[in-house]
Motif scaffolding. Structure first.
Motif, PDB file in Angstrom:
ATOM      1  N   ASP A 184      -5.480   1.369  -6.824  1.00  0.00           N
ATOM      2  CA  ASP A 184      -4.325   0.829  -7.555  1.00  0.00           C
ATOM      3  C   ASP A 184      -4.316  -0.699  -7.513  1.00  0.00           C
ATOM      4  O   ASP A 184      -4.010  -1.352  -8.515  1.00  0.00           O
TER       5      ASP A 184
ATOM      6  N   ASP B 192      -6.700   5.394  -2.335  1.00  0.00           N
ATOM      7  CA  ASP B 192      -5.849   5.416  -3.528  1.00  0.00           C
ATOM      8  C   ASP B 192      -5.116   4.087  -3.709  1.00  0.00           C
ATOM      9  O   ASP B 192      -5.005   3.565  -4.823  1.00  0.00           O
ATOM     10  N   GLU B 193      -4.622   3.510  -2.608  1.00  0.00           N
ATOM     11  CA  GLU B 193      -3.936   2.218  -2.680  1.00  0.00           C
ATOM     12  C   GLU B 193      -4.907   1.106  -3.070  1.00  0.00           C
ATOM     13  O   GLU B 193      -4.554   0.213  -3.839  1.00  0.00           O
TER      14      GLU B 193
ATOM     15  N   GLY C 141      -1.065  -1.791   2.282  1.00  0.00           N
ATOM     16  CA  GLY C 141      -0.768  -0.358   2.264  1.00  0.00           C
ATOM     17  C   GLY C 141       0.693  -0.076   2.566  1.00  0.00           C
ATOM     18  O   GLY C 141       1.381  -0.889   3.181  1.00  0.00           O
ATOM     19  N   ALA C 142       1.156   1.082   2.142  1.00  0.00           N
ATOM     20  CA  ALA C 142       2.534   1.492   2.420  1.00  0.00           C
ATOM     21  C   ALA C 142       2.730   1.665   3.928  1.00  0.00           C
ATOM     22  O   ALA C 142       3.790   1.357   4.465  1.00  0.00           O
TER      23      ALA C 142
ATOM     24  N   MET D  20      -4.455   0.425   4.442  1.00  0.00           N
ATOM     25  CA  MET D  20      -4.563   0.878   3.050  1.00  0.00           C
ATOM     26  C   MET D  20      -5.388   2.154   2.954  1.00  0.00           C
ATOM     27  O   MET D  20      -6.355   2.342   3.690  1.00  0.00           O
ATOM     28  N   THR D  21      -5.006   2.991   2.004  1.00  0.00           N
ATOM     29  CA  THR D  21      -5.786   4.178   1.680  1.00  0.00           C
ATOM     30  C   THR D  21      -6.691   3.860   0.487  1.00  0.00           C
ATOM     31  O   THR D  21      -6.515   2.841  -0.195  1.00  0.00           O
TER      32      THR D  21
ATOM     33  N   PHE E 168      -2.134  -7.343  -1.918  1.00  0.00           N
ATOM     34  CA  PHE E 168      -1.669  -5.963  -1.797  1.00  0.00           C
ATOM     35  C   PHE E 168      -1.830  -5.517  -0.352  1.00  0.00           C
ATOM     36  O   PHE E 168      -2.754  -5.942   0.337  1.00  0.00           O
TER      37      PHE E 168
END
Length: 58
Positions: free
Chosen positions: A20, A16-17, A8-9, A13-14, A6
């Motif tokens: 998830d 919240d990410e 981060g967008a 990464m945050t 995974f």
């Protein structure tokens, strides 16, 4: 070994990410005793995280 990754967008990464990503890894079979791998930025922020989902019998 089998991994799920995974990122981060944005660049990093945050929290919240990360939450998830943890939930998704558990849903696909990552076990609590397995290692977590992270790639960090030069400022120490998490850029990408990988979970070892391995095999069911491991």
């Amino acid at each position: 070994m089998s991994f799920i990754s995974f990122s981060g967008a944005d660049k990093d990464m945050t929290l919240d990410e990360l939450e998830d990503a943890l939930k998704s890894a558990i849903e696909v079979g990552a076990r609590g005793h397995r290692y977590v791998y992270a790639e960090l930025s030069s400022s120490g922020k998490v850029k990408q995280i990988r979970f070892d989902v391995g095999n069911e019998d491991e």
